[in-house]
Design a protein around this motif. Structure first.
Motif, PDB file in Angstrom:
ATOM      1  N   TYR A 121       0.840  -1.198   0.000  1.00  0.00           N
ATOM      2  CA  TYR A 121       0.000   0.000   0.000  1.00  0.00           C
ATOM      3  C   TYR A 121       0.877   1.251   0.000  1.00  0.00           C
ATOM      4  O   TYR A 121       0.647   2.193  -0.762  1.00  0.00           O
ATOM      5  N   GLU A 122       1.919   1.268   0.844  1.00  0.00           N
ATOM      6  CA  GLU A 122       2.814   2.423   0.915  1.00  0.00           C
ATOM      7  C   GLU A 122       3.495   2.677  -0.418  1.00  0.00           C
ATOM      8  O   GLU A 122       3.610   3.827  -0.858  1.00  0.00           O
ATOM      9  N   MET A 123       3.969   1.610  -1.066  1.00  0.00           N
ATOM     10  CA  MET A 123       4.616   1.754  -2.366  1.00  0.00           C
ATOM     11  C   MET A 123       3.644   2.347  -3.387  1.00  0.00           C
ATOM     12  O   MET A 123       4.002   3.235  -4.160  1.00  0.00           O
ATOM     13  N   ASN A 124       2.408   1.889  -3.370  1.00  0.00           N
ATOM     14  CA  ASN A 124       1.416   2.409  -4.303  1.00  0.00           C
ATOM     15  C   ASN A 124       1.031   3.846  -3.970  1.00  0.00           C
ATOM     16  O   ASN A 124       0.762   4.642  -4.868  1.00  0.00           O
ATOM     17  N   THR A 125       1.026   4.201  -2.692  1.00  0.00           N
ATOM     18  CA  THR A 125       0.763   5.581  -2.293  1.00  0.00           C
ATOM     19  C   THR A 125       1.873   6.493  -2.801  1.00  0.00           C
ATOM     20  O   THR A 125       1.606   7.578  -3.320  1.00  0.00           O
ATOM     21  N   GLN A 126       3.119   6.051  -2.690  1.00  0.00           N
ATOM     22  CA  GLN A 126       4.244   6.836  -3.199  1.00  0.00           C
ATOM     23  C   GLN A 126       4.145   7.008  -4.718  1.00  0.00           C
ATOM     24  O   GLN A 126       4.397   8.095  -5.247  1.00  0.00           O
ATOM     25  N   PHE A 127       3.775   5.932  -5.406  1.00  0.00           N
ATOM     26  CA  PHE A 127       3.605   6.017  -6.854  1.00  0.00           C
ATOM     27  C   PHE A 127       2.515   7.022  -7.198  1.00  0.00           C
ATOM     28  O   PHE A 127       2.669   7.847  -8.103  1.00  0.00           O
ATOM     29  N   ALA A 128       1.392   6.962  -6.484  1.00  0.00           N
ATOM     30  CA  ALA A 128       0.272   7.871  -6.751  1.00  0.00           C
ATOM     31  C   ALA A 128       0.677   9.320  -6.500  1.00  0.00           C
ATOM     32  O   ALA A 128       0.313  10.216  -7.275  1.00  0.00           O
ATOM     33  N   ALA A 129       1.437   9.569  -5.435  1.00  0.00           N
ATOM     34  CA  ALA A 129       1.883  10.929  -5.149  1.00  0.00           C
ATOM     35  C   ALA A 129       2.802  11.445  -6.257  1.00  0.00           C
ATOM     36  O   ALA A 129       2.696  12.605  -6.679  1.00  0.00           O
ATOM     37  N   ALA A 130       3.686  10.591  -6.751  1.00  0.00           N
ATOM     38  CA  ALA A 130       4.565  10.975  -7.860  1.00  0.00           C
ATOM     39  C   ALA A 130       3.746  11.259  -9.121  1.00  0.00           C
ATOM     40  O   ALA A 130       4.050  12.182  -9.881  1.00  0.00           O
ATOM     41  N   ARG A 131       2.693  10.474  -9.319  1.00  0.00           N
ATOM     42  CA  ARG A 131       1.823  10.676 -10.484  1.00  0.00           C
ATOM     43  C   ARG A 131       1.112  12.022 -10.392  1.00  0.00           C
ATOM     44  O   ARG A 131       1.001  12.746 -11.374  1.00  0.00           O
ATOM     45  N   VAL A 132       0.648  12.383  -9.182  1.00  0.00           N
ATOM     46  CA  VAL A 132       0.003  13.682  -8.976  1.00  0.00           C
ATOM     47  C   VAL A 132       1.004  14.799  -9.244  1.00  0.00           C
ATOM     48  O   VAL A 132       0.669  15.801  -9.896  1.00  0.00           O
ATOM     49  N   GLN A 133       2.231  14.633  -8.777  1.00  0.00           N
ATOM     50  CA  GLN A 133       3.256  15.648  -9.032  1.00  0.00           C
ATOM     51  C   GLN A 133       3.457  15.834 -10.535  1.00  0.00           C
ATOM     52  O   GLN A 133       3.546  16.970 -11.017  1.00  0.00           O
ATOM     53  N   ASP A 134       3.530  14.753 -11.283  1.00  0.00           N
ATOM     54  CA  ASP A 134       3.674  14.851 -12.738  1.00  0.00           C
ATOM     55  C   ASP A 134       2.488  15.586 -13.357  1.00  0.00           C
ATOM     56  O   ASP A 134       2.662  16.427 -14.251  1.00  0.00           O
ATOM     57  N   LEU A 135       1.284  15.282 -12.899  1.00  0.00           N
ATOM     58  CA  LEU A 135       0.086  15.941 -13.435  1.00  0.00           C
ATOM     59  C   LEU A 135       0.100  17.437 -13.123  1.00  0.00           C
ATOM     60  O   LEU A 135      -0.298  18.259 -13.965  1.00  0.00           O
ATOM     61  N   ILE A 136       0.558  17.799 -11.931  1.00  0.00           N
ATOM     62  CA  ILE A 136       0.644  19.223 -11.574  1.00  0.00           C
ATOM     63  C   ILE A 136       1.688  19.910 -12.443  1.00  0.00           C
ATOM     64  O   ILE A 136       1.439  20.987 -12.989  1.00  0.00           O
ATOM     65  N   ARG A 137       2.856  19.296 -12.591  1.00  0.00           N
ATOM     66  CA  ARG A 137       3.908  19.883 -13.433  1.00  0.00           C
ATOM     67  C   ARG A 137       3.412  20.103 -14.862  1.00  0.00           C
ATOM     68  O   ARG A 137       3.679  21.143 -15.470  1.00  0.00           O
ATOM     69  N   GLU A 138       2.718  19.091 -15.395  1.00  0.00           N
ATOM     70  CA  GLU A 138       2.171  19.225 -16.748  1.00  0.00           C
ATOM     71  C   GLU A 138       1.208  20.401 -16.832  1.00  0.00           C
ATOM     72  O   GLU A 138       1.238  21.179 -17.784  1.00  0.00           O
ATOM     73  N   GLY A 139       0.341  20.526 -15.825  1.00  0.00           N
ATOM     74  CA  GLY A 139      -0.642  21.610 -15.815  1.00  0.00           C
ATOM     75  C   GLY A 139      -0.016  22.981 -15.699  1.00  0.00           C
ATOM     76  O   GLY A 139      -0.449  23.931 -16.358  1.00  0.00           O
ATOM     77  N   VAL A 140       1.036  23.094 -14.868  1.00  0.00           N
ATOM     78  CA  VAL A 140       1.741  24.368 -14.725  1.00  0.00           C
ATOM     79  C   VAL A 140       2.426  24.714 -16.045  1.00  0.00           C
ATOM     80  O   VAL A 140       2.354  25.844 -16.519  1.00  0.00           O
ATOM     81  N   ALA A 141       3.081  23.745 -16.665  1.00  0.00           N
ATOM     82  CA  ALA A 141       3.784  23.972 -17.935  1.00  0.00           C
ATOM     83  C   ALA A 141       2.821  24.416 -19.042  1.00  0.00           C
ATOM     84  O   ALA A 141       3.174  25.255 -19.872  1.00  0.00           O
ATOM     85  N   LYS A 142       1.605  23.870 -19.028  1.00  0.00           N
ATOM     86  CA  LYS A 142       0.607  24.250 -20.047  1.00  0.00           C
ATOM     87  C   LYS A 142      -0.050  25.588 -19.735  1.00  0.00           C
ATOM     88  O   LYS A 142      -0.740  26.133 -20.575  1.00  0.00           O
ATOM     89  N   GLY A 143       0.115  26.078 -18.518  1.00  0.00           N
ATOM     90  CA  GLY A 143      -0.551  27.309 -18.115  1.00  0.00           C
ATOM     91  C   GLY A 143      -1.970  27.075 -17.619  1.00  0.00           C
ATOM     92  O   GLY A 143      -2.711  28.032 -17.366  1.00  0.00           O
ATOM     93  N   ASP A 144      -2.358  25.816 -17.485  1.00  0.00           N
ATOM     94  CA  ASP A 144      -3.696  25.484 -16.977  1.00  0.00           C
ATOM     95  C   ASP A 144      -3.804  25.716 -15.478  1.00  0.00           C
ATOM     96  O   ASP A 144      -4.896  25.937 -14.956  1.00  0.00           O
TER      97      ASP A 144
END
Length: 194
Positions: A121-144
């Protein structure tokens, strides 16, 4: 060659057993079950269970991995349907919440109390948090999204996800894990929207 000897049949049977085990564990938890109990409920032999793992502890860990593998596929499928940065983050976190909503409180308690399952569960939580970080970075880069520090936003999200995973949010707020993920998505996306 007999049907039971074909590799695709064996794989299909293994997947069916794991799916049945997931359903059983999600509904009732697993700490109180013996391998005899599990075999009786699945109408199979203990030797069949030993083909999945060498012990009950190993079986629980493998079932937990199977659950999160399937949940990750479902979450990513939901994410693929979403457009726009806020919608993608919301879709992702809500899908994580939906995946966990299938789990009974007993399963979550058992998983928290059993180190090998908790580790998955912890490993999957870490993966999910990294995925959210990627989604935020993508959104900031797009100006969204407004220019936020994606690492900080993801770290804050990760800390909340870990607290959800440990049962702390449930204990302090009464929110089930799935509902906590929905609230997290709402608060996070409101805070980062452009």
């Amino acid at each position: 060659m007999k049907t039971s000897e074909r590799p695709e049949f064996a794989t299909q049977r293994r997947n069916e057993l794991f799916d049945s085990l997931i359903e059983m564990f999600l509904m009732d938890g697993f700490s109180h079950l013996t391998l005899d109990d599990v075999a009786a409920r699945l109408k199979c032999s203990k030797s069949t269970l030993y083909t999945l793992a060498g012990s009950k502890d190993g079986l629980v860990k493998e079932v937990t991995k199977h659950f999160f593998r399937k949940a990750t596929e479902d979450v990513e499928a939901e994410l693929a349907k979403a457009t726009g940065s806020l919608e993608r983050i919301t879709a992702y976190l809500n899908a994580v919440g939906r995946a966990l909503s299938e789990a009974s409180e007993q399963f979550m308690t058992d998983m928290s109390n059993f180190a090998p399952a908790r580790g998955v569960y912890e490993m999957n939580t870490q993966f999910a948090a990294a995925r959210v970080q990627d989604l935020i970075r993508e959104g900031v880069a797009k100006g969204d999204l407004r220019k936020v520090n994606a690492a900080f936003a993801a770290d804050m999200t990760s800390a909340t996800m870990v607290r959800i995973q440990l049962g702390e949010v449930r204990a302090r707020t009464g929110l089930a894990d799935a509902k906590a993920y929905q609230e997290l998505a709402a608060i996070l996306t409101a805070g980062i929207s452009a």
